[in-house]
Design an enzyme around this catalytic site. Structure first.
Site, PDB file in Angstrom:
ATOM      1  N   LYS A  35      -2.891  -6.111  -4.634  1.00 50.72           N
ATOM      2  CA  LYS A  35      -2.520  -5.014  -5.538  1.00 50.72           C
ATOM      3  C   LYS A  35      -3.000  -3.682  -4.959  1.00 50.72           C
ATOM      4  CE  LYS A  35      -6.650  -5.739  -8.356  1.00 50.72           C
ATOM      5  NZ  LYS A  35      -7.169  -6.413  -9.561  1.00 50.72           N
ATOM      6  N   TYR A 254     -19.732  25.420   0.120  1.00 48.17           N
ATOM      7  CA  TYR A 254     -19.515  26.011  -1.200  1.00 48.17           C
ATOM      8  C   TYR A 254     -20.736  25.795  -2.088  1.00 48.17           C
ATOM      9  CZ  TYR A 254     -14.519  26.544  -0.216  1.00 48.17           C
ATOM     10  OH  TYR A 254     -13.319  26.911   0.310  1.00 48.17           O
TER      11      TYR A 254
HETATM   12  C1  LIG Z   1      -7.979  -7.448  -9.095  1.00 50.58           C
HETATM   13  C2  LIG Z   1      -7.967  -8.823  -9.656  1.00 50.58           C
HETATM   14  C3  LIG Z   1      -8.563  -9.881  -8.953  1.00 50.58           C
HETATM   15  C4  LIG Z   1      -9.334  -9.670  -7.673  1.00 50.58           C
HETATM   16  O1  LIG Z   1     -10.585  -9.104  -7.967  1.00 50.58           O
HETATM   17  P1  LIG Z   1     -11.683  -8.867  -6.805  1.00 50.58           P
HETATM   18  O2  LIG Z   1     -12.884  -8.420  -7.531  1.00 50.58           O
HETATM   19  O3  LIG Z   1     -11.128  -7.802  -5.936  1.00 50.58           O
HETATM   20  O4  LIG Z   1     -11.816 -10.160  -6.100  1.00 50.58           O
HETATM   21  C5  LIG Z   1      -8.462 -11.141  -9.490  1.00 50.58           C
HETATM   22  N1  LIG Z   1      -7.810 -11.359 -10.663  1.00 50.58           N
HETATM   23  C6  LIG Z   1      -7.243 -10.371 -11.352  1.00 50.58           C
HETATM   24  C7  LIG Z   1      -6.548 -10.664 -12.642  1.00 50.58           C
HETATM   25  C8  LIG Z   1      -7.297  -9.073 -10.885  1.00 50.58           C
HETATM   26  O5  LIG Z   1      -6.722  -8.085 -11.584  1.00 50.58           O
END
Ligand SMILES: *Cc1c(COP(=O)(O)O)cnc(C)c1O
Length: 364
Positions: A35, A254
């Site tokens: 994702k 800054y």
């Molecule tokens: C993002 C996600 C994962 C992976 O999580 P990590 O902490 O990156 O391993 C697993 N299951 C779901 C439903 C997620 O949204």
């Protein structure tokens, strides 16, 4: 010449981390979570290295299309399910498995016209209180889904809120096991932290590692990436485009937030918050110059960051600067350390690398 900033993706490290997840997954199959454009790495840049996974998981339908376009014929799972009834068309066309976490998604399935029943992952809310059916409503949702001709196999899933912390997963796991006791179907429970930190009862049929694939420790600072034998998969590097000599009392950047108390030399690196480097990174945030660890001084600007060159007296104009990942010398700056200094997590830094930053994939 373009600006010298470059993000490099390391295929060998991705393969190494996938192997690491595979060992920790025991006999479970692996959803490689890609994702957010593979946690900022670019799906197309990581795909070959991760194709030894058993499936790919993400939330965006456009990302699922991209994985199919790369030639992947295996399982793809939409972790949040569909966002609209019309998305079910695409699920049919691309053979996407999808989570079902609410009644509206069951209504859409019931109204969906299809010849080919769809594979769904029914999601239970085990305490996170984001998506999923409450334990006491889970069985009714399963019964409803099971009666639909549009639905093929029903798998069962939940997502832990505290796999990375002291609260742990025992309560959530017990709630899931109780609610799903005598239901048939495959199970998927564990994210990276659960796979690394918790017992074999979290593995079930499918695990869902994300962050471990990208070489960041899910439970930093309790453990670091080296402890979990993970390797950085992204290096963000640039060069010094300026050098300044400071006398005591001179200020930097800054707001003049940094004041030199001794004579010192600082370098000006071509990276800033418009590249995704966190503006909240304070004086003291670690950075490598020519592979030597030093610190950011003064406020991060849109396009520049100022760096203390005291530990690297030979550095100067054109010297390599590593914001996270590995330097050309092989020295490593864990992204988790930079994230911690900036009050965030490695996940956010990798996802936030800005579109203007060019990427390269390291040759094997
Ligand atoms: C993002 C996600 C994962 C992976 O999580 P990590 O902490 O990156 O391993 C697993 N299951 C779901 C439903 C997620 O949204």
């Amino acid at each position: 010449m373009p600006r010298p900033i470059l993000a490099t993706v390391h295929p060998a490290a991705l393969r190494h981390n996938l192997d690491r997840a595979r060992r920790a997954a025991l006999d479970a199959r692996i959803w490689a979570v890609v994702k957010a454009n593979a946690y900022g790495h670019g799906i197309e840049r990581v795909f070959d290295s991760l194709r030894a996974a058993d499936g790919f998981a993400m939330l965006d339908l456009a990302e699922a299309e991209r994985v199919r376009a790369l030639g992947w014929r295996g399982p793809i799972l939409l972790l949040e399910g569909v966002f609209d009834a019309r998305d079910l068309e695409l699920c049919s066309r691309l053979d996407l498995w999808h989570a079902v976490h609410c009644d509206a998604q069951i209504d859409w399935l019931a109204a969906h016209k299809t010849q080919v029943p769809q594979r769904v992952f029914l999601k239970m809310n085990s305490g996170m209180n984001r998506l999923g059916f409450a334990p006491e409503r889970f069985r009714a949702a399963w019964t409803r889904l099971n009666a639909l001709p549009q639905v093929d196999e029903i798998s069962l899933m939940t997502h832990f809120s505290d796999a990375d912390g002291p609260r742990g997963v025992a309560d959530a796991l017990a709630a899931f096991e109780h609610a799903t006791q005598d239901l048939p179907g495959e199970r998927s429970i564990a994210n990276s932290a659960a796979v690394l930190r918790h017992g074999p009862q979290t593995r079930a049929d499918w695990v869902r590692p994300g962050i471990v694939l990208y070489g960041s420790a899910p439970d930093f600072p309790a453990h670091d990436a080296a402890h979990w034998q993970l390797r950085p998969t992204m290096s963000l590097r640039t060069r010094l485009i300026g050098v300044q000599t400071l006398q005591p009392g001179a200020t930097v950047g800054y707001g003049s937030s940094f004041v030199a108390d001794v004579p010192m030399t600082i370098g000006v690196a071509a990276v800033g918050y418009a590249d995704g480097y966190p503006r909240h990174a304070p004086t003291g945030t670690p950075v490598l110059v020519d592979g030597v660890r030093t610190r950011v001084v003064g406020r991060v600007s849109m396009d520049m960051v100022t760096i203390d060159l005291t530990p690297v007296p030979n550095a100067g104009f054109g010297s390599e600067v590593t914001l996270w990942g590995s330097a050309s010398t092989g020295a490593v700056l864990p992204i988790d350390e930079v994230a911690q200094a900036a009050g965030t997590v490695g996940y956010e830094l990798m996802c936030a690398v800005a579109p203007r930053v060019p990427f390269a994939v390291e040759a094997d």
